[in-house]
Motif scaffolding. Structure first.
Motif: not given
Length: 187
Positions: A6-12
Motif C-alpha cells: 500500500x502507498x504510505x500516507x503523505x506527511x502533509x
C-alpha cells in the motif's frame, strides 16, 4: 510503497486540499445561516435573493466537494494526528466522513427538492440547472424535511469540528490545526 504493497500516507495535506477545505468551510458557514434566515424572511426580493444565493453556494459546494474528493483520492491524506486518543480518532474520522457525505449529498437534495417544487436553480445568475425530478408536492415535502434535517446535522458536526480544532490548539497546545492551514499561514 510500503512493505504490504500500500502507498504510505503523505506527511502533509496537499496545498489544494487545504485551500478547498477553507473555501468549502466558508461556503458552508454562509449557507447554514442563510438557510435559516431565508425561511424566516417575508416573501419578497430579499428572500428571493437569499434563496438564489443559498442555491448558488450549494452548487459551488458540490463542485468543490467533488474536486476535494478527487484531490484526496489522488494525493491522499496524512494519518491521524499522533496526539489524538483512540476515541478522538474515531470521532474525528466519523465527523470527517459524515461531512464529506453531507457536502456532496446536501446540494443534490436541495437541487432535487427545488426541482420538485418547480423552481429554477440559477447559479449566480450565470446559468440555470435543469430540473432533476418532475414537479411533485409530496416529493418536495419529503426532500425538504430531509434537507432541513441534513442541515441541522451538518451544523452540529461543523460546530463539533470547530470545537475540536480549538480544543486541540488552545487547550492541548497541539499543532493539529496547523496541518490544515496553507503553508504560508503555518507557525
Amino acid at each position: 510503497m510500503s512493505q504490504n504493497g500500500q502507498t504510505a500516507a503523505p506527511a502533509h495535506y496537499a496545498p489544494t486540499a487545504k485551500w478547498l477545505h477553507w473555501i468549502i468551510a466558508g461556503c458552508v458557514l454562509f449557507v447554514i445561516p442563510a438557510g435559516i434566515v431565508m425561511l424566516r424572511l417575508p416573501d419578497g426580493d430579499a428572500q428571493n435573493r437569499l434563496f438564489d444565493l443559498h442555491r448558488s453556494f450549494g452548487v459551488l459546494i458540490f463542485v468543490l466537494a467533488v474536486w476535494r474528493v478527487y484531490v484526496r483520492r489522488t494525493h491522499g491524506a496524512p494519518a491521524s494526528h499522533p496526539g489524538l486518543t483512540r476515541l478522538e480518532r474515531i470521532a474525528s474520522t466519523a465527523a470527517h466522513h459524515t461531512l464529506y457525505v453531507l457536502i456532496i449529498v446536501m446540494p443534490l437534495l436541495g437541487w432535487a427538492m427545488t426541482s420538485a417544487y418547480r423552481v429554477d436553480v440559477s447559479v449566480f445568475g450565470l446559468f440555470t440547472l435543469p430540473h432533476l425530478v418532475p414537479q411533485n408536492d409530496k416529493l418536495y415535502e419529503v426532500l425538504s424535511t430531509i434537507h432541513k434535517l441534513g442541515g441541522i446535522l451538518m451544523a452540529l458536526i461543523v460546530c463539533a469540528h470547530i470545537a475540536g480544532a480549538l480544543k486541540h490548539t488552545i487547550i492541548d497546545r497541539s499543532d493539529l490545526l496547523w496541518r490544515m492551514l496553507p503553508n504560508n499561514w503555518s507557525k
